[in-house]
Design a protein around this motif. Structure first.
Motif, PDB file in Angstrom:
ATOM      1  N   GLY A  16      24.149  39.938  41.235  1.00  0.00           N
ATOM      2  CA  GLY A  16      24.354  39.543  42.624  1.00  0.00           C
ATOM      3  C   GLY A  16      23.100  38.960  43.237  1.00  0.00           C
ATOM      4  N   ALA A  17      21.957  39.585  42.988  1.00  0.00           N
ATOM      5  CA  ALA A  17      20.700  39.084  43.539  1.00  0.00           C
ATOM      6  C   ALA A  17      20.337  37.731  42.954  1.00  0.00           C
ATOM      7  N   ASP A  18      20.592  37.541  41.653  1.00  0.00           N
ATOM      8  CA  ASP A  18      20.270  36.241  41.065  1.00  0.00           C
ATOM      9  C   ASP A  18      21.216  35.164  41.575  1.00  0.00           C
ATOM     10  N   LEU A  19      22.462  35.540  41.871  1.00  0.00           N
ATOM     11  CA  LEU A  19      23.387  34.563  42.444  1.00  0.00           C
ATOM     12  C   LEU A  19      22.906  34.136  43.832  1.00  0.00           C
ATOM     13  N   VAL A  20      22.435  35.094  44.621  1.00  0.00           N
ATOM     14  CA  VAL A  20      21.883  34.757  45.936  1.00  0.00           C
ATOM     15  C   VAL A  20      20.670  33.847  45.778  1.00  0.00           C
ATOM     16  N   ARG A  21      19.776  34.167  44.843  1.00  0.00           N
ATOM     17  CA  ARG A  21      18.591  33.329  44.600  1.00  0.00           C
ATOM     18  C   ARG A  21      18.991  31.887  44.303  1.00  0.00           C
ATOM     19  N   LEU A  22      19.966  31.706  43.414  1.00  0.00           N
ATOM     20  CA  LEU A  22      20.403  30.364  43.046  1.00  0.00           C
ATOM     21  C   LEU A  22      21.136  29.680  44.199  1.00  0.00           C
ATOM     22  N   ALA A  23      21.945  30.450  44.934  1.00  0.00           N
ATOM     23  CA  ALA A  23      22.706  29.871  46.044  1.00  0.00           C
ATOM     24  C   ALA A  23      21.788  29.364  47.152  1.00  0.00           C
ATOM     25  N   LEU A  24      20.650  30.015  47.342  1.00  0.00           N
ATOM     26  CA  LEU A  24      19.712  29.560  48.364  1.00  0.00           C
ATOM     27  C   LEU A  24      19.171  28.160  48.061  1.00  0.00           C
ATOM     28  N   GLY A  76      32.450  38.037  42.691  1.00  0.00           N
ATOM     29  CA  GLY A  76      32.492  39.463  42.423  1.00  0.00           C
ATOM     30  C   GLY A  76      31.415  39.843  41.424  1.00  0.00           C
ATOM     31  N   CYS A  77      30.377  40.527  41.887  1.00  0.00           N
ATOM     32  CA  CYS A  77      29.283  40.970  41.016  1.00  0.00           C
ATOM     33  C   CYS A  77      29.259  42.489  40.941  1.00  0.00           C
ATOM     34  N   LEU A  78      30.434  43.082  41.018  1.00  0.00           N
ATOM     35  CA  LEU A  78      30.569  44.531  41.018  1.00  0.00           C
ATOM     36  C   LEU A  78      30.692  45.063  39.595  1.00  0.00           C
ATOM     37  N   PRO A  79      30.447  46.352  39.383  1.00  0.00           N
ATOM     38  CA  PRO A  79      30.625  46.932  38.048  1.00  0.00           C
ATOM     39  C   PRO A  79      32.074  46.816  37.587  1.00  0.00           C
ATOM     40  N   HIS A  80      32.266  46.853  36.288  1.00  0.00           N
ATOM     41  CA  HIS A  80      33.602  46.752  35.719  1.00  0.00           C
ATOM     42  C   HIS A  80      34.512  47.827  36.323  1.00  0.00           C
ATOM     43  N   GLY A  81      35.683  47.406  36.773  1.00  0.00           N
ATOM     44  CA  GLY A  81      36.648  48.327  37.343  1.00  0.00           C
ATOM     45  C   GLY A  81      36.488  48.558  38.825  1.00  0.00           C
ATOM     46  N   ALA A  82      35.300  48.331  39.369  1.00  0.00           N
ATOM     47  CA  ALA A  82      35.048  48.650  40.770  1.00  0.00           C
ATOM     48  C   ALA A  82      35.647  47.638  41.726  1.00  0.00           C
ATOM     49  N   GLY A  83      35.684  46.382  41.325  1.00  0.00           N
ATOM     50  CA  GLY A  83      36.134  45.366  42.268  1.00  0.00           C
ATOM     51  C   GLY A  83      37.455  44.719  41.952  1.00  0.00           C
ATOM     52  N   ALA A  84      38.055  45.041  40.787  1.00  0.00           N
ATOM     53  CA  ALA A  84      39.257  44.326  40.358  1.00  0.00           C
ATOM     54  C   ALA A  84      40.397  44.463  41.352  1.00  0.00           C
ATOM     55  N   ALA A  85      40.631  45.675  41.856  1.00  0.00           N
ATOM     56  CA  ALA A  85      41.731  45.875  42.799  1.00  0.00           C
ATOM     57  C   ALA A  85      41.493  45.102  44.086  1.00  0.00           C
ATOM     58  N   VAL A  86      40.240  45.087  44.562  1.00  0.00           N
ATOM     59  CA  VAL A  86      39.898  44.351  45.785  1.00  0.00           C
ATOM     60  C   VAL A  86      40.069  42.858  45.565  1.00  0.00           C
ATOM     61  N   LEU A  87      39.501  42.345  44.492  1.00  0.00           N
ATOM     62  CA  LEU A  87      39.551  40.908  44.234  1.00  0.00           C
ATOM     63  C   LEU A  87      40.972  40.428  43.986  1.00  0.00           C
ATOM     64  N   ALA A  88      41.790  41.244  43.336  1.00  0.00           N
ATOM     65  CA  ALA A  88      43.157  40.841  43.029  1.00  0.00           C
ATOM     66  C   ALA A  88      44.004  40.678  44.278  1.00  0.00           C
ATOM     67  N   GLU A  89      43.625  41.346  45.348  1.00  0.00           N
ATOM     68  CA  GLU A  89      44.412  41.300  46.581  1.00  0.00           C
ATOM     69  C   GLU A  89      43.969  40.197  47.536  1.00  0.00           C
ATOM     70  N   LEU A  90      42.898  39.492  47.201  1.00  0.00           N
ATOM     71  CA  LEU A  90      42.406  38.436  48.088  1.00  0.00           C
ATOM     72  C   LEU A  90      43.251  37.183  47.896  1.00  0.00           C
ATOM     73  N   ALA A  91      44.106  36.902  48.854  1.00  0.00           N
ATOM     74  CA  ALA A  91      45.027  35.771  48.732  1.00  0.00           C
ATOM     75  C   ALA A  91      44.392  34.469  49.214  1.00  0.00           C
ATOM     76  N   ALA A  92      43.546  34.539  50.238  1.00  0.00           N
ATOM     77  CA  ALA A  92      43.021  33.321  50.847  1.00  0.00           C
ATOM     78  C   ALA A  92      41.878  32.695  50.053  1.00  0.00           C
ATOM     79  N   PRO A  93      40.759  33.412  49.852  1.00  0.00           N
ATOM     80  CA  PRO A  93      39.645  32.754  49.154  1.00  0.00           C
ATOM     81  C   PRO A  93      39.886  32.661  47.649  1.00  0.00           C
ATOM     82  N   ARG A  94      39.198  31.742  47.036  1.00  0.00           N
ATOM     83  CA  ARG A  94      39.191  31.672  45.583  1.00  0.00           C
ATOM     84  C   ARG A  94      38.119  32.629  45.070  1.00  0.00           C
ATOM     85  N   VAL A  95      38.362  33.185  43.907  1.00  0.00           N
ATOM     86  CA  VAL A  95      37.521  34.269  43.403  1.00  0.00           C
ATOM     87  C   VAL A  95      36.891  33.868  42.077  1.00  0.00           C
ATOM     88  N   ILE A  96      35.591  34.116  41.953  1.00  0.00           N
ATOM     89  CA  ILE A  96      34.877  33.994  40.685  1.00  0.00           C
ATOM     90  C   ILE A  96      34.313  35.379  40.381  1.00  0.00           C
TER      91      ILE A  96
END
Length: 346
Positions: A16-24, A76-96
């Protein structure tokens, strides 16, 4: 250029931190939200000192506090299993998603290797496996992209062109992999302490690493038949970087030069994958901090075998950089945008 509003879930971890670094450094990105439940309320600069000059970043918050209706892309830069349920329910944004939760097409295989039932099996079939150089035709319309793991990224970039051409045998592939300690994540564990890692090298997850079924799944698609690989990862006392030496058996009639030519043709126009001059071995110092992958092929002392070697930065091409590369393709942006930085050396 209209700026893409992104949210990064798991911004307190290495990916997540490296993604922020690159996104900046990406001129087309606005960081709209940063999620990190255990660090909610903190500033990125408070937990990551290299963001000291960026105190204007959004504060870390809990996922439930993010207005996803105002976000274009969720990483989604969460640990395995931690974010799948949240990300699967996001209808509006696209998810990576950068975790392993949507990489495997079989919920049964996921449960076998990760030890828990898959939290959103209905989304597996629609998820695009985001090895960018091979996924481009499917990324433009994708709603959910599963970024490959770092070890599979290096292995598959080295092997897929050879497998598709049937220049190597599927039954005799052995991967010897080396990784920096950041590949193990930021969680506190005894095996990652400095005195445990420094001046040492050690294998781990011997015979059963979670990236094995991912590598086998994608190679099976390329070969058109089931594949079982030998894969042994090793931890080295360095922060980042990954090197894989892969022993393969040549298909009947194939030569080592044929493997070089296949890789040269396949990656001739790729901005981030490079076949080195003949005889030059890849090294992690060639790619550190960058989104590049370097490859080469060498003859093995056994006449019917060859060695294919690949080096990447596990946090960039093996994770966050590839995620941004996928985003660029998804949105029709120049694929290299925000990722042009040369490797760090020394």
């Amino acid at each position: 250029m209209d700026r893409v509003r992104i949210a990064v879930l798991g911004a307190s971890g290495y990916t997540g931190a490296d993604l922020v670094r690159l996104a900046l450094a990406h001129p087309g990105v606005e960081i709209a939200a940063l999620g990190a439940s255990q660090k909610a309320g903190a500033k990125m600069a408070d937990i990551w000192p290299h963001f000291a000059a960026h105190r204007d970043l959004p504060p870390l918050c809990r996922t439930g506090e993010i207005d996803f209706g105002r976000v274009d892309i969720v990483f989604g830069c969460l640990p395995h299993g931690a974010g799948a349920a949240v990300l699967a329910e996001l209808a509006a944004p696209r998810v990576i998603d950068l975790s392993a939760d949507f990489r495997l097409k079989s919920a049964e295989t996921y449960a076998d290797w990760y030890g828990v039932p898959h939290p959103a099996p209905e989304r597996l079939e629609a998820a695009v496996y985001g090895l960018t150089e091979f996924a481009r035709p499917h990324l433009a319309d994708a709603r959910l992209v599963a970024c490959p793991g770092c070890y599979p990224t290096a292995a598959l970039l080295a092997l897929l062109p050879l497998a598709e051409a049937r220049a190597i045998e599927p039954a005799d592939i052995a991967i010897f992999a080396l990784s920096g300690v950041s590949g193990a994540g930021r969680s506190l564990r005894e095996s990652n302490l400095f005195v445990e890692v420094a001046e040492a090298a050690a294998p781990y997850s011997v015979g059963r690493h979670r990236h094995m079924p991912e590598i086998e799944q994608e190679l099976a698609r390329a070969f058109g038949e089931p594949v079982a690989v030998s894969f042994t990862p090793h931890l080295l006392p360095m922060n980042r970087g990954e090197l894989e030496t892969i022993a393969v058996r040549l298909a009947p009639g194939a030569r080592v030069d044929d493997l070089r030519q296949l890789l040269a043709r396949r990656y001739a126009d790729e901005p981030f994958v490079h076949l080195l001059p003949e005889g030059t071995p890849p090294a992690t110092r060639m790619v550190r901090g960058s989104n590049h992958c370097v490859l080469n092929v060498f003859p093995d002392r056994r006449p019917s075998h060859a060695l294919v070697i690949a080096a990447i930065d596990n946090l960039v091409k093996g994770s966050s950089g590839q995620a941004l590369q996928n985003m660029n393709v998804m949105l029709g942006l120049p694929e290299t945008l925000g990722l042009e930085a040369a490797p760090l050396f020394p």
